[in-house]
Design a protein around this motif. Structure first.
Motif: not given
Length: 643
Positions: A490-496
């Motif tokens: 699982i991962s998130v970017d800067k825009k969530d």
């Protein structure tokens, strides 16, 4: 009136662009074509070779410096440019309508003269006098114009004229050229075919077939050039990326040097200045090397573009017989793509850093690092079941204040620590059964410090104090013919935007923060033991531990690269993966009996180098807000700092 028409913008364009010799800057006289496809007056070429060594049997083009062999019979035996001769004759012979005492009924839009007899090109919807219409039709290659006079009376459309007019054989002047000998690469008449080209090894074909073959060969060569252009763009983008990283690293090194200088300003100013100069010098030298390679690639591409432009101009303006006459030279010029190789740069040369010494003397502030290296700054936790101990550290994440959250997949627990490794809390604060972890695997933290954990088929959400908030299920409930889902990375970017990997269904689902789906990407290389990361370039990077692969796809599921992971010839199992702000990729690897370390790849999947060793069994890893690297190392957590 005709003289006025000749001085229109259109006729001036013909005179300056098409019918002037580049040497004498006058109208061509007996124009001849060199091997590079540039044309010059015969007299100008003769004056050119008169100035060079009389023993030389070549002539150098004054425009591109390419060489052309002088025929045994002299320059007069070079191929003549019939297209230019014809265009010059048309311009010279242009005559406008005679002046009339009656006032004109309309105005020519080419020369702005009032004319009684004005014709209209229906294709272009523009009024022209007879003179300007002739020029317009020749430049635009409009062979079928319906002409309407100024008062609306329609004239008949001129009969279509064949583009290829029969030409006479040079050897048998009473015979028309009707065949092309591919063996001799010559246009021949019937007599030539019978007497000179009848041997079994001569391949004769009709002119129209040879024309089609010639154009097809040129098209194929131009397609190969397009591939060269794409290769050039890829290499050029890679160089630009290295330049940006180099500049970032130079700036960072300079800031570190200045910070150290301020602490010991009275003793180390001279040493600081010398180090800054050295860092700047290294950056300039490497930057000049990048620019030199980039300039060389641009020069190669520019020369190739010139050749292609000449060929395209010839293909547009030459008639069929002239095209076949020039076929050997055209194809020879288009062979350049076979030797068009672009230089690349070593990405490791983009790194430069500074390491300050603990004990500073007047002459020794620190050392400049010309290769990227990471060292362990902090190590905490150990194997066990007590507070702050782990049975198996599967994954890690970092809050905005630098505190660390660690997942123990064996004990099904989350733990938090300070940025310096001090233990804070263990477990999850939940009053419901839903908040308990059963099969935890991956963990990540959003921009507002929400903790996301993959747990079996669900993603569970906790706050900074590990209090349970909610959960959502990325995959649908099991239906007939489908496997039961099992969430892993699982991962998130800067825009969530949340990326979740399902190893059973072999899909990566992209979600909004409320759990709603954005897109679903299928990929066969999604395995049971792997990690996932989202880069700043809107790409998903994941490791295939079992098949020893590193894979990158975009948000639409298009594969960017899929590479086998081997270091020094040994296959390596890559597991943990994360991306920095520039989109570069860092992966942790494992190879039995071999310390494979942490490796750096650029955004296109090119291996840059090993940046750290000395870890045991690498698991998940993440970047901190300050740029450090947190690594789950089986039974402990290590924080690495870039030197």
């Amino acid at each position: 009136m005709a003289e006025a028409a000749l001085h229109t913008e259109t006729t001036c364009k013909i005179r300056h662009v098409h019918i002037e010799c580049p040497i004498c800057l006058s109208r061509f006289t007996d124009p001849k074509i060199l091997d590079c496809l540039h044309s010059f007056c015969l007299k100008c070429l003769q004056e050119l070779i008169d100035k060079q060594d009389p023993k030389t049997d070549i002539i150098i083009c004054p425009m591109c410096n390419k060489e052309t062999s002088i025929p045994d019979e002299g320059l007069s035996d070079l191929l003549s440019c019939f297209f230019l001769s014809s265009l010059i004759d048309d311009v010279i012979n242009l005559k406008g309508p005679k002046e009339d005492i009656n006032p004109p009924v309309s105005t020519c839009e080419g020369c702005d003269e009032g004319l009684e007899a004005v014709s209209r090109c229906v294709d272009c919807e523009v009024n022209y006098c007879k003179t300007c219409l002739t020029i317009h039709a020749k430049l635009k290659s409009h062979r079928h114009h319906q002409i309407v006079n100024a008062v609306g009376v329609s004239n008949e459309r001129p009969k279509d004229k064949d583009k290829t007019e029969a030409q006479k054989c040079r050897k048998h002047t009473d015979q028309e050229l009707c065949f092309y000998c591919d063996t001799c690469e010559l246009l021949v008449c019937l007599k030539c075919a019978v007497f000179d080209h009848r041997a079994s090894n001569h391949n004769l074909s009709e002119i129209k077939d040879s024309i089609r073959s010639c154009r097809r060969a040129v098209d194929e060569a131009l397609q190969k050039f397009d591939e060269c252009r794409k290769q050039f763009q890829k290499v050029n983008d890679s160089i630009k990326h290295s330049q940006r990283i180099l500049q970032l690293m130079v700036d960072r090194a300079l800031r570190d040097i200045v910070a150290k200088e301020e602490k010991e300003i009275t003793k180390i100013r001279n040493a600081s200045r010398l180090l800054q100069e050295r860092v700047t010098q290294i950056g300039q030298e490497r930057g000049e090397g990048f620019e030199s390679i980039q300039s060389s690639n641009h020069d190669k591409m520019s020369r190739a573009e010139q050749i292609v432009a000449s060929v395209n101009d010839l293909m547009q303006h030459a008639d069929d017989f002239e095209l076949l006459d020039l076929k050997p030279k055209v194809m020879h010029n288009l062979d350049f793509h076979k030797e068009l190789q672009f230089q690349t740069v070593r990405h490791s040369k983009s790194f430069i850093g500074f390491k300050g010494h603990d004990i500073v003397t007047d002459a020794d502030l620190g050392e400049i690092l010309e290769e990227e290296k990471w060292e362990i700054k902090t190590k905490f936790c150990k194997y066990g079941e007590g507070e702050g101990e782990f049975k198996y550290t599967r994954d890690v994440a970092c809050f905005s204040n630098g505190n660390v959250v660690v997942i123990d997949s064996t004990r099904c627990l989350l733990s938090t620590f300070t940025s310096k490794g001090s233990y804070k809390s263990t477990g999850v604060q939940s009053g419901t059964e839903d908040g308990k972890l059963k099969q935890p695997f991956g963990v990540t933290v959003t921009s507002d410090d929400l903790v996301l954990v993959t747990d079996g088929q669900d993603v569970k959400v906790y706050d900074r104090e590990l209090r349970y908030i909610r959960q959502f299920r990325p995959s649908q409930n099991q239906v007939e013919g489908q496997s039961k889902s099992l969430l892993r990375g699982i991962s998130v970017d800067k825009k969530d935007r949340i990326a979740v990997a399902d190893c059973k269904r072999k899909v990566i689902s992209l979600h909004n923060m409320d759990g709603s789906i954005i897109s679903t990407i299928h990929h066969d290389d999604i395995s049971s033991y792997y990690q996932l990361s989202v880069s700043s370039k809107e790409r998903l990077i994941f490791t295939d531990y079992g098949n020893k692969k590193l894979v990158c796809v975009d948000f639409m599921g298009n594969e960017v690269f899929n590479i086998s992971t081997s270091i020094d010839g040994r296959p390596v199992h890559f597991y943990g993966v994360c991306c920095d702000g520039a989109g570069d990729i860092y992966v942790s690897g494992y190879c039995r009996g071999f310390d494979s370390g942490i490796h750096h790849y650029d955004a296109s999947g090119e291996h840059i180098g090993c940046v750290a060793r000395g870890l045991n069994y690498y698991q998940g890893m993440k970047f901190t807000p300050t740029g450090d690297l947190i690594v789950a190392d089986s039974h402990s957590v290590k924080i690495l700092h870039r030197l």
